[in-house]
Write a protein that holds these residues in place. Structure first.
Motif, PDB file in Angstrom:
ATOM      1  N   ARG A  64       0.833  -1.213   0.000  1.00 51.93           N
ATOM      2  CA  ARG A  64       0.000   0.000   0.000  1.00 51.93           C
ATOM      3  C   ARG A  64       0.865   1.259   0.000  1.00 51.93           C
ATOM      4  O   ARG A  64       0.605   2.218  -0.738  1.00 51.93           O
ATOM      5  CB  ARG A  64      -0.925   0.002   1.209  1.00 51.93           C
ATOM      6  CG  ARG A  64      -2.107  -0.917   1.041  1.00 51.93           C
ATOM      7  CD  ARG A  64      -2.967  -1.065   2.269  1.00 51.93           C
ATOM      8  NE  ARG A  64      -3.412   0.208   2.827  1.00 51.93           N
ATOM      9  CZ  ARG A  64      -3.946   0.318   4.035  1.00 51.93           C
ATOM     10  NH1 ARG A  64      -4.099  -0.742   4.807  1.00 51.93           N
ATOM     11  NH2 ARG A  64      -4.337   1.487   4.485  1.00 51.93           N
ATOM     12  N   LEU A  65       1.875   1.273   0.866  1.00 53.16           N
ATOM     13  CA  LEU A  65       2.734   2.459   0.967  1.00 53.16           C
ATOM     14  C   LEU A  65       3.527   2.677  -0.321  1.00 53.16           C
ATOM     15  O   LEU A  65       3.609   3.806  -0.827  1.00 53.16           O
ATOM     16  CB  LEU A  65       3.677   2.321   2.166  1.00 53.16           C
ATOM     17  CG  LEU A  65       2.994   2.272   3.533  1.00 53.16           C
ATOM     18  CD1 LEU A  65       4.005   1.904   4.611  1.00 53.16           C
ATOM     19  CD2 LEU A  65       2.296   3.580   3.860  1.00 53.16           C
ATOM     20  N   CYS A  66       4.094   1.621  -0.847  1.00 51.28           N
ATOM     21  CA  CYS A  66       4.907   1.757  -2.058  1.00 51.28           C
ATOM     22  C   CYS A  66       4.052   2.064  -3.283  1.00 51.28           C
ATOM     23  O   CYS A  66       4.496   2.770  -4.186  1.00 51.28           O
ATOM     24  CB  CYS A  66       5.755   0.507  -2.258  1.00 51.28           C
ATOM     25  SG  CYS A  66       7.024   0.338  -0.963  1.00 51.28           S
ATOM     26  N   ARG A  67       2.832   1.563  -3.288  1.00 52.05           N
ATOM     27  CA  ARG A  67       1.899   1.896  -4.375  1.00 52.05           C
ATOM     28  C   ARG A  67       1.659   3.401  -4.407  1.00 52.05           C
ATOM     29  O   ARG A  67       1.608   4.021  -5.467  1.00 52.05           O
ATOM     30  CB  ARG A  67       0.584   1.139  -4.177  1.00 52.05           C
ATOM     31  CG  ARG A  67      -0.367   1.200  -5.342  1.00 52.05           C
ATOM     32  CD  ARG A  67      -1.569   0.251  -5.162  1.00 52.05           C
ATOM     33  NE  ARG A  67      -1.129  -1.108  -4.882  1.00 52.05           N
ATOM     34  CZ  ARG A  67      -1.342  -1.753  -3.716  1.00 52.05           C
ATOM     35  NH1 ARG A  67      -2.033  -1.184  -2.745  1.00 52.05           N
ATOM     36  NH2 ARG A  67      -0.890  -2.977  -3.536  1.00 52.05           N
ATOM     37  N   GLU A  68       1.538   4.007  -3.216  1.00 50.59           N
ATOM     38  CA  GLU A  68       1.319   5.452  -3.146  1.00 50.59           C
ATOM     39  C   GLU A  68       2.554   6.215  -3.628  1.00 50.59           C
ATOM     40  O   GLU A  68       2.423   7.204  -4.356  1.00 50.59           O
ATOM     41  CB  GLU A  68       0.942   5.866  -1.718  1.00 50.59           C
ATOM     42  CG  GLU A  68       0.785   7.364  -1.534  1.00 50.59           C
ATOM     43  CD  GLU A  68      -0.309   8.001  -2.379  1.00 50.59           C
ATOM     44  OE1 GLU A  68      -0.250   9.240  -2.580  1.00 50.59           O
ATOM     45  OE2 GLU A  68      -1.232   7.293  -2.850  1.00 50.59           O
ATOM     46  N   LEU A  69       3.749   5.769  -3.233  1.00 49.05           N
ATOM     47  CA  LEU A  69       4.960   6.431  -3.744  1.00 49.05           C
ATOM     48  C   LEU A  69       5.025   6.306  -5.262  1.00 49.05           C
ATOM     49  O   LEU A  69       5.332   7.281  -5.953  1.00 49.05           O
ATOM     50  CB  LEU A  69       6.227   5.834  -3.118  1.00 49.05           C
ATOM     51  CG  LEU A  69       6.634   6.331  -1.749  1.00 49.05           C
ATOM     52  CD1 LEU A  69       7.923   5.644  -1.301  1.00 49.05           C
ATOM     53  CD2 LEU A  69       6.801   7.843  -1.718  1.00 49.05           C
ATOM     54  N   ALA A  70       4.742   5.123  -5.775  1.00 47.59           N
ATOM     55  CA  ALA A  70       4.774   4.917  -7.230  1.00 47.59           C
ATOM     56  C   ALA A  70       3.761   5.815  -7.929  1.00 47.59           C
ATOM     57  O   ALA A  70       4.056   6.404  -8.974  1.00 47.59           O
ATOM     58  CB  ALA A  70       4.496   3.446  -7.552  1.00 47.59           C
ATOM     59  N   ARG A  71       2.581   5.944  -7.359  1.00 46.43           N
ATOM     60  CA  ARG A  71       1.540   6.789  -7.947  1.00 46.43           C
ATOM     61  C   ARG A  71       2.037   8.217  -8.110  1.00 46.43           C
ATOM     62  O   ARG A  71       1.783   8.873  -9.127  1.00 46.43           O
ATOM     63  CB  ARG A  71       0.285   6.768  -7.072  1.00 46.43           C
ATOM     64  CG  ARG A  71      -0.891   7.552  -7.662  1.00 46.43           C
ATOM     65  CD  ARG A  71      -2.031   7.716  -6.680  1.00 46.43           C
ATOM     66  NE  ARG A  71      -1.700   8.572  -5.548  1.00 46.43           N
ATOM     67  CZ  ARG A  71      -1.593   9.905  -5.597  1.00 46.43           C
ATOM     68  NH1 ARG A  71      -1.771  10.556  -6.734  1.00 46.43           N
ATOM     69  NH2 ARG A  71      -1.303  10.604  -4.508  1.00 46.43           N
ATOM     70  N   ARG A  72       2.784   8.693  -7.131  1.00 47.40           N
ATOM     71  CA  ARG A  72       3.259  10.076  -7.169  1.00 47.40           C
ATOM     72  C   ARG A  72       4.295  10.321  -8.257  1.00 47.40           C
ATOM     73  O   ARG A  72       4.548  11.461  -8.627  1.00 47.40           O
ATOM     74  CB  ARG A  72       3.816  10.473  -5.802  1.00 47.40           C
ATOM     75  CG  ARG A  72       2.712  10.496  -4.741  1.00 47.40           C
ATOM     76  CD  ARG A  72       3.218  10.947  -3.409  1.00 47.40           C
ATOM     77  NE  ARG A  72       2.176  10.840  -2.393  1.00 47.40           N
ATOM     78  CZ  ARG A  72       2.279  11.371  -1.192  1.00 47.40           C
ATOM     79  NH1 ARG A  72       3.373  12.053  -0.849  1.00 47.40           N
ATOM     80  NH2 ARG A  72       1.305  11.233  -0.320  1.00 47.40           N
ATOM     81  N   PHE A  73       4.917   9.242  -8.751  1.00 47.22           N
ATOM     82  CA  PHE A  73       5.921   9.394  -9.807  1.00 47.22           C
ATOM     83  C   PHE A  73       5.507   8.719 -11.114  1.00 47.22           C
ATOM     84  O   PHE A  73       6.307   8.649 -12.041  1.00 47.22           O
ATOM     85  CB  PHE A  73       7.274   8.859  -9.328  1.00 47.22           C
ATOM     86  CG  PHE A  73       7.929   9.736  -8.300  1.00 47.22           C
ATOM     87  CD1 PHE A  73       8.680  10.841  -8.680  1.00 47.22           C
ATOM     88  CD2 PHE A  73       7.766   9.485  -6.945  1.00 47.22           C
ATOM     89  CE1 PHE A  73       9.270  11.666  -7.733  1.00 47.22           C
ATOM     90  CE2 PHE A  73       8.356  10.298  -5.983  1.00 47.22           C
ATOM     91  CZ  PHE A  73       9.110  11.396  -6.383  1.00 47.22           C
TER      92      PHE A  73
END
Length: 189
Positions: free
Chosen positions: A47-56
């Motif tokens: 979940r956390l890494c999905r959000e970081l990926a979404r931002r980039f």
């Protein structure tokens, strides 16, 4: 994902520690983020890494890189979400470097990630590795930014900002009170 949701995950997993800690930078603090306690849960890590990926997403990132140890899982999961490769740096004789056959080609767009930053020192070293290899730094993504706004010279996205009080060991009030210091991280200083 809202910062309150991120904080809830860190609290639920016991990853926000209170006490007397020696940070990787050598400074002392009354708070420590043991991100491994969050990352051991694939659901939370995802979940956390999905959000970081979404931002980039949409930035043309070709590779995600993170420093060993804390950045390895974050780099892998963010890269998986972006559909690109994941690599990591390690220290060799005290110097951050690419090993294990990893390389960055000139012009390659690289996203640097980390679990937690306080001074930003390790991330700056990774940025230097990318640039020396001829790569282009797309930005930095971190789970927890406790730097209070350290300028890394590139776009920086963090899921949770927690300004940390830290002290030079010589001025540490916890040392003066005789509270034993703990070094919970992966790198001994």
């Amino acid at each position: 994902m809202h910062e309150d949701n991120v904080r809830n995950i860190f609290e639920k997993t016991g990853a926000m520690l209170s006490g007397h800690f020696r940070l990787t930078s050598g400074r002392h603090s009354d708070r420590y983020f043991q991100c491994a306690l969050v990352l051991q849960h694939p659901e939370y890590c995802g979940r956390l890494c999905r959000e970081l990926a979404r931002r980039f997403s949409g930035e043309g990132v070709e590779t995600v890189i993170g420093p060993a140890m804390g950045g390895i899982l974050v780099a892998y999961e963010v890269a998986r979400e972006l559909g690109v490769r994941s690599i990591f740096t390690e220290r060799e004789n005290g110097v951050m470097t690419l090993r294990r056959g990893f390389s960055i080609r000139p012009g390659e767009k690289v996203l640097v990630v980390e679990d937690v930053i306080t001074t930003g020192g390790s991330v700056l070293e990774v940025i230097d590795v990318v640039r020396k290899a001829g790569g282009i730094v797309a930005g930095v993504g971190v789970l927890v930014n406790r730097s209070g706004g350290a300028d890394l010279g590139v776009r920086t996205e963090s899921l949770m900002n927690v300004p940390a009080v830290s002290y030079d060991p010589e001025q540490c009030p916890l040392c003066r009170e005789g509270v034993p210091v703990v070094k919970p991280g992966s790198r001994q200083v």
